[in-house]
Design an enzyme around this catalytic site. Sequence first.
Site, PDB file in Angstrom:
ATOM      1  N   ARG A 143       0.957  -1.234   0.020  1.00  0.00           N
ATOM      2  CA  ARG A 143      -0.004  -0.052   0.026  1.00  0.00           C
ATOM      3  C   ARG A 143       0.883   1.238   0.006  1.00  0.00           C
ATOM      4  NH1 ARG A 143      -2.382  -3.544   3.549  1.00  0.00           N
ATOM      5  NH2 ARG A 143      -4.169  -4.421   2.631  1.00  0.00           N
TER       6      ARG A 143
ATOM      7  N   LYS B 172       3.130  11.094 -11.208  1.00  0.00           N
ATOM      8  CA  LYS B 172       2.079  10.188 -11.979  1.00  0.00           C
ATOM      9  C   LYS B 172       2.579   9.074 -12.396  1.00  0.00           C
ATOM     10  CE  LYS B 172      -0.919  13.563 -14.483  1.00  0.00           C
ATOM     11  NZ  LYS B 172      -1.557  13.792 -15.735  1.00  0.00           N
TER      12      LYS B 172
ATOM     13  N   GLU C 243       8.503  18.200 -25.723  1.00  0.00           N
ATOM     14  CA  GLU C 243       8.143  18.574 -24.375  1.00  0.00           C
ATOM     15  C   GLU C 243       8.712  19.804 -23.833  1.00  0.00           C
ATOM     16  OE1 GLU C 243       5.709  17.074 -22.987  1.00  0.00           O
ATOM     17  OE2 GLU C 243       5.548  15.088 -23.941  1.00  0.00           O
TER      18      GLU C 243
ATOM     19  N   LYS D 276       7.778  22.564 -14.402  1.00  0.00           N
ATOM     20  CA  LYS D 276       6.930  21.508 -14.108  1.00  0.00           C
ATOM     21  C   LYS D 276       6.493  21.442 -12.233  1.00  0.00           C
ATOM     22  CE  LYS D 276       4.967  16.944 -14.553  1.00  0.00           C
ATOM     23  NZ  LYS D 276       5.069  15.670 -15.444  1.00  0.00           N
TER      24      LYS D 276
ATOM     25  N   GLU E  62      -4.256  17.536 -10.637  1.00  0.00           N
ATOM     26  CA  GLU E  62      -4.738  17.864 -11.927  1.00  0.00           C
ATOM     27  C   GLU E  62      -6.317  18.302 -11.876  1.00  0.00           C
ATOM     28  OE1 GLU E  62      -3.312  15.520 -15.201  1.00  0.00           O
ATOM     29  OE2 GLU E  62      -4.461  16.552 -16.658  1.00  0.00           O
TER      30      GLU E  62
ATOM     31  N   ARG F   4      -2.775  22.115 -13.628  1.00  0.00           N
ATOM     32  CA  ARG F   4      -1.780  21.043 -14.023  1.00  0.00           C
ATOM     33  C   ARG F   4      -2.282  20.647 -15.348  1.00  0.00           C
ATOM     34  NH1 ARG F   4       0.900  15.774 -10.908  1.00  0.00           N
ATOM     35  NH2 ARG F   4       2.051  15.072 -12.593  1.00  0.00           N
TER      36      ARG F   4
ATOM     37  N   ASN G 164      -0.525  19.653 -20.527  1.00  0.00           N
ATOM     38  CA  ASN G 164      -1.454  19.251 -21.698  1.00  0.00           C
ATOM     39  C   ASN G 164      -1.369  19.994 -22.912  1.00  0.00           C
ATOM     40  OD1 ASN G 164      -2.013  16.549 -21.409  1.00  0.00           O
ATOM     41  ND2 ASN G 164      -4.387  16.902 -21.653  1.00  0.00           N
TER      42      ASN G 164
ATOM     43  N   HIS H  77      -1.154  18.584 -26.553  1.00  0.00           N
ATOM     44  CA  HIS H  77      -1.394  17.193 -26.288  1.00  0.00           C
ATOM     45  C   HIS H  77      -2.891  16.590 -26.858  1.00  0.00           C
ATOM     46  CE1 HIS H  77       2.101  17.269 -24.136  1.00  0.00           C
ATOM     47  NE2 HIS H  77       2.405  15.959 -23.756  1.00  0.00           N
TER      48      HIS H  77
ATOM     49  N   HIS I  74      -2.309  13.183 -28.816  1.00  0.00           N
ATOM     50  CA  HIS I  74      -2.770  11.849 -28.418  1.00  0.00           C
ATOM     51  C   HIS I  74      -3.715  11.318 -29.588  1.00  0.00           C
ATOM     52  CE1 HIS I  74      -2.669  13.240 -23.976  1.00  0.00           C
ATOM     53  NE2 HIS I  74      -1.466  12.348 -24.286  1.00  0.00           N
TER      54      HIS I  74
ATOM     55  N   HIS J 202       5.630  10.028 -29.359  1.00  0.00           N
ATOM     56  CA  HIS J 202       4.806  11.047 -28.492  1.00  0.00           C
ATOM     57  C   HIS J 202       5.345  12.698 -28.752  1.00  0.00           C
ATOM     58  CE1 HIS J 202       2.392  12.727 -25.271  1.00  0.00           C
ATOM     59  NE2 HIS J 202       3.407  13.221 -24.953  1.00  0.00           N
TER      60      HIS J 202
HETATM   61  N1  LIG Z   1       4.240  10.044 -15.652  1.00  0.00           N
HETATM   62  C1  LIG Z   1       4.282  11.309 -16.190  1.00  0.00           C
HETATM   63  O1  LIG Z   1       3.914  12.223 -15.972  1.00  0.00           O
HETATM   64  C2  LIG Z   1       4.538  11.187 -17.700  1.00  0.00           C
HETATM   65  C3  LIG Z   1       5.048  12.162 -18.399  1.00  0.00           C
HETATM   66  C4  LIG Z   1       5.385  11.650 -19.853  1.00  0.00           C
HETATM   67  C5  LIG Z   1       5.447  10.476 -20.357  1.00  0.00           C
HETATM   68  N2  LIG Z   1       5.225   9.525 -19.531  1.00  0.00           N
HETATM   69  C6  LIG Z   1       5.206   8.239 -19.897  1.00  0.00           C
HETATM   70  O2  LIG Z   1       6.751   7.839 -20.181  1.00  0.00           O
HETATM   71  C7  LIG Z   1       6.988   6.932 -21.288  1.00  0.00           C
HETATM   72  C8  LIG Z   1       7.869   7.611 -22.656  1.00  0.00           C
HETATM   73  O3  LIG Z   1       8.865   7.670 -21.676  1.00  0.00           O
HETATM   74  P1  LIG Z   1      10.265   8.022 -22.632  1.00  0.00           P
HETATM   75  O4  LIG Z   1      10.281   8.915 -23.786  1.00  0.00           O
HETATM   76  O5  LIG Z   1      11.287   8.124 -21.448  1.00  0.00           O
HETATM   77  O6  LIG Z   1      10.483   6.304 -23.277  1.00  0.00           O
HETATM   78  P2  LIG Z   1      10.886   5.180 -22.685  1.00  0.00           P
HETATM   79  O7  LIG Z   1      11.222   4.982 -21.389  1.00  0.00           O
HETATM   80  O8  LIG Z   1      10.252   4.173 -23.577  1.00  0.00           O
HETATM   81  O9  LIG Z   1      12.346   4.976 -23.332  1.00  0.00           O
HETATM   82  C9  LIG Z   1      12.513   5.172 -24.817  1.00  0.00           C
HETATM   83  C10 LIG Z   1      13.776   4.253 -25.344  1.00  0.00           C
HETATM   84  O10 LIG Z   1      15.002   4.777 -24.825  1.00  0.00           O
HETATM   85  C11 LIG Z   1      15.865   3.724 -24.297  1.00  0.00           C
HETATM   86  N3  LIG Z   1      16.569   4.350 -23.278  1.00  0.00           N
HETATM   87  C12 LIG Z   1      16.330   4.867 -22.141  1.00  0.00           C
HETATM   88  N4  LIG Z   1      17.230   5.549 -21.369  1.00  0.00           N
HETATM   89  C13 LIG Z   1      18.417   5.276 -22.328  1.00  0.00           C
HETATM   90  C14 LIG Z   1      19.889   5.622 -22.384  1.00  0.00           C
HETATM   91  N5  LIG Z   1      20.113   6.511 -21.252  1.00  0.00           N
HETATM   92  N6  LIG Z   1      20.586   5.546 -23.576  1.00  0.00           N
HETATM   93  C15 LIG Z   1      20.079   4.901 -24.326  1.00  0.00           C
HETATM   94  N7  LIG Z   1      18.679   4.543 -24.669  1.00  0.00           N
HETATM   95  C16 LIG Z   1      17.933   4.720 -23.395  1.00  0.00           C
HETATM   96  C17 LIG Z   1      14.577   2.760 -23.863  1.00  0.00           C
HETATM   97  O11 LIG Z   1      15.118   1.359 -23.607  1.00  0.00           O
HETATM   98  C18 LIG Z   1      13.514   2.728 -24.695  1.00  0.00           C
HETATM   99  O12 LIG Z   1      13.866   2.025 -25.738  1.00  0.00           O
HETATM  100  C19 LIG Z   1       5.410   6.700 -21.901  1.00  0.00           C
HETATM  101  O13 LIG Z   1       5.146   5.440 -21.327  1.00  0.00           O
HETATM  102  C20 LIG Z   1       4.569   7.868 -21.276  1.00  0.00           C
HETATM  103  O14 LIG Z   1       3.179   7.531 -21.024  1.00  0.00           O
HETATM  104  C21 LIG Z   1       4.725   9.800 -18.373  1.00  0.00           C
HETATM  105 ZN   LIG Z   2       3.960  14.668 -23.237  1.00  0.00          ZN
END
Ligand SMILES: NC(=O)c1ccc[n+]([C@@H]2O[C@H](COP(=O)([O-])OP(=O)(O)OC[C@H]3O[C@@H](n4cnc5c(N)ncnc54)[C@H](O)[C@@H]3O)[C@@H](O)[C@H]2O)c1
Ligand SMILES: [Zn+2]
Length: 341
Positions: free
Chosen positions: A112, A134, A176, A204, A214, A218, A222, A225, A229, A241
Site C-alpha cells: 500500500r 503520476k 516537451e 513543471k 490535476e 496542471r 497538456n 497534447h 494523443h 509522442h
Molecule cells: N508520468 C508522467 O507524468 C509521464 C509524462 C510523460 C511521459 N510518460 C510516459 O513515459 C513513457 C515515455 O517515456 P520515454 O520517452 O522516456 O520512453 P521510454 O522509457 O520508452 O524510453 C525510450 C527508449 O530509450 C531507451 N533508453 C532509455 N534510456 C536510455 C539511455 N540512457 N540510453 C539509450 N537508450 C535509452 C529505452 O530502452 C527505450 O527504448 C510513456 O510510457 C509515457 O506514457 C509519463
Molecule cells: Zn507529453
Amino acid sequence: MSAHRIVVDLGERSYPVLVGHGASTDLLSLVPSDVERVAVVTDPTIPFSVNLDRPHVVVHVHGGEDFKTLTSIQTITSAFARHGITRRDLVIAVGGGLITDVAGFAAAVWHRGTRVLHVPTTLVGMVDAAIGGKTAVNLPEGKNLVGAFWQPVAVVADLDALATLPEREIRCGLGEVAKYHFLAGDDLLSLPLDARVARCVAIKADIVSSDETESGRRMLLNYGHTLAHAIETCGNHELAHGEAVAVGLLFAARLAHDLGRVGSERVEHHERVIRQEYGLADESVMARIRDLDVDELLTVMARDKKATRGLTFVLDGADGPDIVHDVDPLQVRGTLERFLA
Ligand SMILES: NC(=O)c1ccc[n+]([C@@H]2O[C@H](COP(=O)([O-])OP(=O)(O)OC[C@H]3O[C@@H](n4cnc5c(N)ncnc54)[C@H](O)[C@@H]3O)[C@@H](O)[C@H]2O)c1
Ligand SMILES: [Zn+2]
C-alpha cells in the site's frame, strides 16, 4: 560536481530534483536514512546504472510500451516479495518514462505504498515523466488507464545518461521542452543543457505544486497534447509522442488564432520556434499526419480522458496558454482541415 537542485514543493512530501552531469554520484545522500534494503527496477538494455554501497536487489523489466502492463506490475511485485522488500525499503527506478511510470506504480501499490526514487535516463523522463508523481500502466483499452499519484522521495537526473540516447528519443524530449518554452515564455534553447533541463523541471515543479492531482492548472502541461494523443492513436503510434506534441503545439496555435485569442504573430512565433529553432514537425512528419483521417482524429479528441466537457484544449491567449473547455467541434474541424491541407 555541482548539480542544480529544484524542490517540488508539496508540504511534508516535498522532494528534491538534482540535475547535472554526474548527478547520480550524489544519489546515496538522497536515500532516506531508515531505508534498509533497496530494489532497483530497470531495463537491462539501458546503458546506464547507479552505484549503491548497500544491499540491494535488481529487478529487470522489459522496455517497450507493450510491457507497460499489469503483468509487469505482477512480475515486479512478485520479485519484491521473493526478495523480502518491505514498506520500510526503497524502490529506485532507473530508466525512461516507461520504467519510472511502471516502477512508480509498483511502489505505489507494494504494501500500500513504498518509497520510490527516480533516476530518469531519457530527456522525456528528466523534464517530464519522473517529475510530479503520476504513475501508470496501459490496458488494451487505452494508455495509462490504471495508475496512481505517488510522489518520489527524490529525483536524480544525471545528464551523462543522455550521451547514449538515440537521436529520435532526444527529439521526443525536445517536443516537451518546446511545450515548456511556450508555457513559461522562456528561450530554453539558449541555455546550456543542464540549465535547460533544470528550468523545465522548475516549470513543471511549480505547476505540480499548485495542482498535484490535476483538478485545474496542471492541465496546462497538456499543451499540444489534445491533437497529439489523437495523432498517436490514429497513426498506430508510428509517430513518437514528442513528435506528435510538436505538431499539436502548432495546431493549438492556429486554433487559438482562429478563435480570436491571439494574432497571427503568435502563430508565426510557434512556427519559428518549433520548426526552425527546435527542428521539429518537419515535412516527413507532416506528410504522415496528412495521411490520417480528420473524422477519426476528431472522434478520438472528443473522447480524450481529460476532456470532461466536450473538446478541451490548452490555448494561447493574451496572458499565455490557458485551459479552454467546450471548444466548438466545427471550429476544430475547420482549423484542422486548413492545417493539414
Ligand atoms: N508520468 C508522467 O507524468 C509521464 C509524462 C510523460 C511521459 N510518460 C510516459 O513515459 C513513457 C515515455 O517515456 P520515454 O520517452 O522516456 O520512453 P521510454 O522509457 O520508452 O524510453 C525510450 C527508449 O530509450 C531507451 N533508453 C532509455 N534510456 C536510455 C539511455 N540512457 N540510453 C539509450 N537508450 C535509452 C529505452 O530502452 C527505450 O527504448 C510513456 O510510457 C509515457 O506514457 C509519463
Ligand atoms: Zn507529453
